[in-house]
Each structure stands twice: as structure tokens, then as C-alpha cells.
Design a protein around this motif. Structure first.
Motif, PDB file in Angstrom:
ATOM      1  N   ALA A 156      29.393  30.320  30.909  1.00 23.00           N
ATOM      2  CA  ALA A 156      30.848  30.407  30.776  1.00 23.00           C
ATOM      3  C   ALA A 156      31.430  31.388  31.795  1.00 23.00           C
ATOM      4  CB  ALA A 156      31.216  30.824  29.359  1.00 23.00           C
ATOM      5  N   ILE A 157      30.767  32.520  31.979  1.00 21.07           N
ATOM      6  CA  ILE A 157      31.249  33.501  32.961  1.00 21.07           C
ATOM      7  C   ILE A 157      31.143  32.936  34.371  1.00 21.07           C
ATOM      8  CG2 ILE A 157      30.747  35.750  33.978  1.00 21.07           C
ATOM      9  CD1 ILE A 157      30.067  36.722  31.154  1.00 21.07           C
ATOM     10  N   THR A 158      30.077  32.230  34.652  1.00 19.98           N
ATOM     11  CA  THR A 158      29.922  31.602  35.968  1.00 19.98           C
ATOM     12  C   THR A 158      31.010  30.567  36.202  1.00 19.98           C
ATOM     13  OG1 THR A 158      27.541  31.939  35.863  1.00 19.98           O
ATOM     14  CG2 THR A 158      28.330  30.316  37.441  1.00 19.98           C
ATOM     15  N   ALA A 159      31.341  29.793  35.184  1.00 21.66           N
ATOM     16  CA  ALA A 159      32.401  28.787  35.328  1.00 21.66           C
ATOM     17  C   ALA A 159      33.743  29.445  35.619  1.00 21.66           C
ATOM     18  CB  ALA A 159      32.484  27.937  34.066  1.00 21.66           C
ATOM     19  N   VAL A 160      34.028  30.557  34.947  1.00 22.28           N
ATOM     20  CA  VAL A 160      35.290  31.263  35.187  1.00 22.28           C
ATOM     21  C   VAL A 160      35.323  31.830  36.608  1.00 22.28           C
ATOM     22  CG1 VAL A 160      36.641  33.291  34.514  1.00 22.28           C
ATOM     23  CG2 VAL A 160      35.742  31.777  32.768  1.00 22.28           C
ATOM     24  N   LEU A 161      34.224  32.424  37.052  1.00 21.85           N
ATOM     25  CA  LEU A 161      34.182  33.006  38.396  1.00 21.85           C
ATOM     26  C   LEU A 161      34.270  31.944  39.487  1.00 21.85           C
ATOM     27  CD1 LEU A 161      31.514  35.818  37.941  1.00 21.85           C
ATOM     28  CD2 LEU A 161      33.991  36.066  38.125  1.00 21.85           C
ATOM     29  N   VAL A 162      33.570  30.831  39.304  1.00 18.03           N
ATOM     30  CA  VAL A 162      33.614  29.759  40.301  1.00 18.03           C
ATOM     31  C   VAL A 162      35.002  29.131  40.333  1.00 18.03           C
ATOM     32  CG1 VAL A 162      32.735  27.446  40.836  1.00 18.03           C
ATOM     33  CG2 VAL A 162      31.157  29.287  40.304  1.00 18.03           C
ATOM     34  N   GLY A 163      35.591  28.907  39.176  1.00 18.62           N
ATOM     35  CA  GLY A 163      36.944  28.357  39.139  1.00 18.62           C
ATOM     36  C   GLY A 163      37.957  29.282  39.792  1.00 18.62           C
ATOM     37  N   SER A 164      37.812  30.574  39.568  1.00 14.94           N
ATOM     38  CA  SER A 164      38.707  31.541  40.206  1.00 14.94           C
ATOM     39  C   SER A 164      38.520  31.550  41.717  1.00 14.94           C
ATOM     40  CB  SER A 164      38.448  32.944  39.660  1.00 14.94           C
ATOM     41  OG  SER A 164      38.632  32.983  38.280  1.00 14.94           O
ATOM     42  N   GLY A 165      37.255  31.483  42.148  1.00 12.40           N
ATOM     43  CA  GLY A 165      36.981  31.448  43.587  1.00 12.40           C
ATOM     44  C   GLY A 165      37.542  30.208  44.255  1.00 12.40           C
ATOM     45  N   LEU A 166      37.404  29.059  43.592  1.00 11.59           N
ATOM     46  CA  LEU A 166      37.958  27.826  44.152  1.00 11.59           C
ATOM     47  C   LEU A 166      39.482  27.873  44.212  1.00 11.59           C
ATOM     48  CD1 LEU A 166      35.660  25.155  42.489  1.00 11.59           C
ATOM     49  CD2 LEU A 166      35.770  25.755  44.905  1.00 11.59           C
ATOM     50  N   ALA A 167      40.099  28.426  43.190  1.00 13.85           N
ATOM     51  CA  ALA A 167      41.555  28.542  43.194  1.00 13.85           C
ATOM     52  C   ALA A 167      42.021  29.472  44.306  1.00 13.85           C
ATOM     53  CB  ALA A 167      42.033  29.049  41.837  1.00 13.85           C
ATOM     54  N   LEU A 168      41.315  30.580  44.482  1.00 10.75           N
ATOM     55  CA  LEU A 168      41.687  31.535  45.525  1.00 10.75           C
ATOM     56  C   LEU A 168      41.485  30.940  46.912  1.00 10.75           C
ATOM     57  CD1 LEU A 168      42.596  34.416  46.208  1.00 10.75           C
ATOM     58  CD2 LEU A 168      40.195  35.060  46.216  1.00 10.75           C
ATOM     59  N   SER A 169      40.376  30.245  47.131  1.00 12.63           N
ATOM     60  CA  SER A 169      40.148  29.643  48.446  1.00 12.63           C
ATOM     61  C   SER A 169      41.165  28.541  48.738  1.00 12.63           C
ATOM     62  CB  SER A 169      38.727  29.112  48.556  1.00 12.63           C
ATOM     63  OG  SER A 169      38.521  28.062  47.655  1.00 12.63           O
ATOM     64  N   GLY A 170      41.540  27.778  47.724  1.00 14.63           N
ATOM     65  CA  GLY A 170      42.583  26.777  47.911  1.00 14.63           C
ATOM     66  C   GLY A 170      43.927  27.407  48.248  1.00 14.63           C
ATOM     67  N   LEU A 171      44.248  28.514  47.561  1.00 12.36           N
ATOM     68  CA  LEU A 171      45.500  29.215  47.852  1.00 12.36           C
ATOM     69  C   LEU A 171      45.503  29.752  49.275  1.00 12.36           C
ATOM     70  CD1 LEU A 171      48.181  30.578  46.809  1.00 12.36           C
ATOM     71  CD2 LEU A 171      46.750  32.567  46.381  1.00 12.36           C
ATOM     72  N   LEU A 172      44.384  30.324  49.701  1.00 11.93           N
ATOM     73  CA  LEU A 172      44.304  30.859  51.059  1.00 11.93           C
ATOM     74  C   LEU A 172      44.421  29.765  52.114  1.00 11.93           C
ATOM     75  CD1 LEU A 172      41.530  33.560  50.624  1.00 11.93           C
ATOM     76  CD2 LEU A 172      43.975  33.929  50.942  1.00 11.93           C
ATOM     77  N   MET A 173      43.790  28.623  51.864  1.00 12.74           N
ATOM     78  CA  MET A 173      43.871  27.531  52.828  1.00 12.74           C
ATOM     79  C   MET A 173      45.287  26.960  52.890  1.00 12.74           C
ATOM     80  SD  MET A 173      41.316  24.375  53.421  1.00 12.74           S
ATOM     81  CE  MET A 173      40.074  25.507  54.017  1.00 12.74           C
ATOM     82  N   GLN A 174      45.925  26.822  51.740  1.00 13.30           N
ATOM     83  CA  GLN A 174      47.298  26.313  51.731  1.00 13.30           C
ATOM     84  C   GLN A 174      48.263  27.306  52.373  1.00 13.30           C
ATOM     85  OE1 GLN A 174      48.005  25.398  47.634  1.00 13.30           O
ATOM     86  NE2 GLN A 174      46.780  23.535  47.697  1.00 13.30           N
ATOM     87  N   THR A 175      48.002  28.591  52.201  1.00 13.58           N
ATOM     88  CA  THR A 175      48.850  29.607  52.819  1.00 13.58           C
ATOM     89  C   THR A 175      48.634  29.639  54.324  1.00 13.58           C
ATOM     90  OG1 THR A 175      48.735  30.932  50.809  1.00 13.58           O
ATOM     91  CG2 THR A 175      49.445  32.045  52.794  1.00 13.58           C
ATOM     92  N   LEU A 176      47.383  29.533  54.774  1.00 12.34           N
ATOM     93  CA  LEU A 176      47.085  29.571  56.197  1.00 12.34           C
ATOM     94  C   LEU A 176      47.746  28.420  56.939  1.00 12.34           C
ATOM     95  CD1 LEU A 176      45.394  30.652  58.647  1.00 12.34           C
ATOM     96  CD2 LEU A 176      43.641  29.026  57.925  1.00 12.34           C
TER      97      LEU A 176
END
Length: 178
Positions: free
Chosen positions: A61-81
Motif C-alpha cells: 500500500a505504501i509503495t502504491a501511494v509513493l509510485v502514484g505520487s511520483g507519477l503524478a509529479l512527473s506528469g505535472l512537471l512534463m505538462q509544466t515544461l
């Protein structure tokens, strides 16, 4: 500011509820009181539940939360870039590079056959091949980004790399023996 804080608090509360629900449900349903008791090292109705919770369900469960957060952050960074709400891993050709790495390994295993086939087609080999393929495409895009400073031109170059690697995968699959 007040509305944003309320949304953040509601999101964190929803995350906590869903995390507890994720830990509770499975092939063995564990009551919420036993989950909380196992967190605080109190007495649990069945000792195997503590083992299931702490050794299997909580890390997943903790891994799922961390991976989901990482994917959301990387998507935000790519959309911002790229200043584009549709930007994703397909835009720079990273996903196509991963499929090219896997296609090379699978077809390499088919060409060599026998012992090499079992070596090439393990789970970890495919993951490593996909990672290496996407990293190589990323390095190629990064190398071109030093010369090209415009984000739109970089976006087009990334789409060109995606088309190129997809074309190579199509050619490889056409000439595959099976």
C-alpha cells in the motif's frame, strides 16, 4: 487559501480511508480494529493477521501511494515544461523506446533460441530492456535539447523519436520468425 486547505485536508482524509480499506480487503478480510492494533503492537485476534498486514499489505500500500505520487509529479512537471496539458511519456518517445528495448530482447531470444531464449525472456530481463530502451531514447532527446532551446521544437523532436522507434519495432515484428 481556506478552500485549498479544505481540499487538501479532504484529499488526505480520503487517502487515509482508502489506504485502510486497501489493507483491510483481500483474500483474508481483516477488521479495522485489528489493523490499528497491529500498527501499535497491541494484541490482535489472530497473529497471522499481524504478519499479513505488516509484511505484505502495508508495504504494498505504501509503495502504491509513493509510485502514484511520483507519477503524478512527473506528469505535472512534463505538462509544466511543455506548457501542454496533454504532455505525457508518449510525447518524448520514452514509451516507444521501452517497447523497442523489449522487442530487441524478445526477438534476440527467438533468433538465438535454446538456452539463450530462457535467459533472454525472464521477467527481469524484459524490465531491464524496457528501462534501457527508454533511457537511451531519453538520452537522445536530451542530447538534442542542448542544441534546441525551444520547447515546441523539442516536443516535435520527441514525437519524431517516438515515430522512429515505433517504426523500428514494426520492422522487427514484420521480420520476426513467428
Amino acid at each position: 487559501m481556506q478552500k485549498t486547505s479544505l481540499y487538501l485536508l479532504g484529499g488526505l482524509l480520503l487517502l487515509l480511508v482508502l489506504l485502510m480499506l486497501n489493507i483491510s480487503l483481500g483474500s483474508v478480510t481483516i477488521p479495522l480494529k485489528d489493523i490499528l492494533a497491529s500498527f501499535f503492537n497491541a494484541e490482535v485476534e489472530k497473529e497471522t493477521w499481524r504478519y499479513i498486514i505488516l509484511d505484505y499489505r502495508l508495504p504494498k500500500a505504501i509503495t502504491a501511494v509513493l509510485v502514484g505520487s511520483g507519477l503524478a509529479l512527473s506528469g505535472l512537471l512534463m505538462q509544466t515544461l511543455f506548457r501542454n496539458p496533454l504532455a505525457g511519456p508518449y510525447v518524448l518517445g520514452l514509451s516507444s523506446g521501452a517497447s523497442l528495448g523489449v522487442a530487441i530482447v524478445i526477438l534476440g531470444g527467438a533468433v538465438f533460441g535454446g538456452v539463450f531464449s530462457t535467459l533472454f525472456l525472464s521477467k527481469f530481463t524484459l524490465v531491464i530492456a524496457a528501462s534501457l530502451g527508454s533511457i537511451l531514447v531519453l538520452l537522445a532527446v536530451l542530447a538534442t535539447s542542448f542544441r534546441v532551446k525551444d520547447t515546441m521544437a523539442l516536443l516535435i523532436i520527441g514525437l519524431m523519436f517516438a515515430s522512429l522507434t515505433s517504426a523500428v519495432v514494426s520492422v522487427l515484428s514484420y521480420f520476426s520468425p513467428s
